[in-house]
Enzyme design. Sequence first.
Site, PDB file in Angstrom:
ATOM      1  N   LEU A 113       6.038   0.530  -0.872  1.00 47.18           N
ATOM      2  CA  LEU A 113       6.217   0.720   0.549  1.00 47.18           C
ATOM      3  C   LEU A 113       5.849   2.144   0.951  1.00 47.18           C
ATOM      4  O   LEU A 113       6.044   3.088   0.172  1.00 47.18           O
ATOM      5  CB  LEU A 113       7.673   0.460   0.956  1.00 47.18           C
ATOM      6  CG  LEU A 113       8.207  -0.969   0.990  1.00 47.18           C
ATOM      7  CD1 LEU A 113       8.084  -1.683  -0.351  1.00 47.18           C
ATOM      8  CD2 LEU A 113       9.671  -0.971   1.428  1.00 47.18           C
ATOM      9  N   CYS A 114       5.348   2.295   2.178  1.00 48.40           N
ATOM     10  CA  CYS A 114       5.182   3.610   2.793  1.00 48.40           C
ATOM     11  C   CYS A 114       4.240   4.496   1.971  1.00 48.40           C
ATOM     12  O   CYS A 114       3.090   4.165   1.762  1.00 48.40           O
ATOM     13  CB  CYS A 114       6.561   4.243   2.987  1.00 48.40           C
ATOM     14  SG  CYS A 114       6.622   5.687   4.047  1.00 48.40           S
ATOM     15  N   ILE A 115       4.724   5.610   1.439  1.00 50.66           N
ATOM     16  CA  ILE A 115       3.906   6.540   0.666  1.00 50.66           C
ATOM     17  C   ILE A 115       3.830   6.150  -0.814  1.00 50.66           C
ATOM     18  O   ILE A 115       2.994   6.669  -1.556  1.00 50.66           O
ATOM     19  CB  ILE A 115       4.428   7.993   0.821  1.00 50.66           C
ATOM     20  CG1 ILE A 115       3.416   9.033   0.329  1.00 50.66           C
ATOM     21  CG2 ILE A 115       5.776   8.155   0.120  1.00 50.66           C
ATOM     22  CD1 ILE A 115       2.135   9.074   1.127  1.00 50.66           C
TER      23      ILE A 115
ATOM     24  N   THR B  23       2.944  -2.275   1.971  1.00 51.93           N
ATOM     25  CA  THR B  23       3.143  -2.284   3.420  1.00 51.93           C
ATOM     26  C   THR B  23       3.409  -0.849   3.866  1.00 51.93           C
ATOM     27  O   THR B  23       4.070  -0.086   3.145  1.00 51.93           O
ATOM     28  CB  THR B  23       4.281  -3.243   3.832  1.00 51.93           C
ATOM     29  OG1 THR B  23       4.321  -3.358   5.265  1.00 51.93           O
ATOM     30  CG2 THR B  23       5.635  -2.774   3.324  1.00 51.93           C
TER      31      THR B  23
END
Length: 223
Positions: free
Chosen positions: A138-140, A192
């Site tokens: 997720l994210c970074i 995501t």
Amino acid sequence: MGPKILRFAVILAGCGNKDGAEIHESVLTLLSIDRAGHQYQCFAPDVPQARVLNFLTNEELKEKRNVLLESARIARSKIKPLTDFSQENFDILVMPGGSGVAFNLCTFGLDGDRMTVLPQVESSIRAMHKAGKPIGALCISPVIIAHVLKNVNVTFGKDEKINAMFQKSGTKTTNTDARSIVIDHEQKIVTTPCYMLDARISEVSEGIDKLIQELIKMSPSFS
């Protein structure tokens, strides 16, 4: 007999989006796993936190904190040191985001594409990937997946600077929004962007739910 209950390993990077694991992303991940009827175990490296920030002023504080102890706040104390992780005991690996990923689990926050990854984090990813078990980031967190596995398709939201950085080493990047996921079927990687974008918590939740559902379908243990 119904479908097998899958075991998720969730790697946390502290507590708080500015210097640890992103709390919304972490909690929504655990909630999504539980709502789907599966189980999770949280892990975190037992290492010093790279930096500690004042969340009101963004000022860096001089105090020292530990990544495992901080992550235990999110896990309600039900957490293990990452050195205890063994891929044989789990079906799926998930890594929520937050700046702690870029500073505590690897050095991307300081070194960019010259980054190194904490050995216990890298070995966990490699073990799951070698065993053909799906991984969600997720994210970074996809920066770690891209650095370790190279030939994968991931998303960094719409961050063209990070896209360009990892495309040089063979990573394919796909722009998308917080409600969507990017699936690499061949490598069994699902990503995501969450708060890589200016997203609402409801949008982040939708993206995480889709990611968890896709990881479940990908798992060789699910029937």
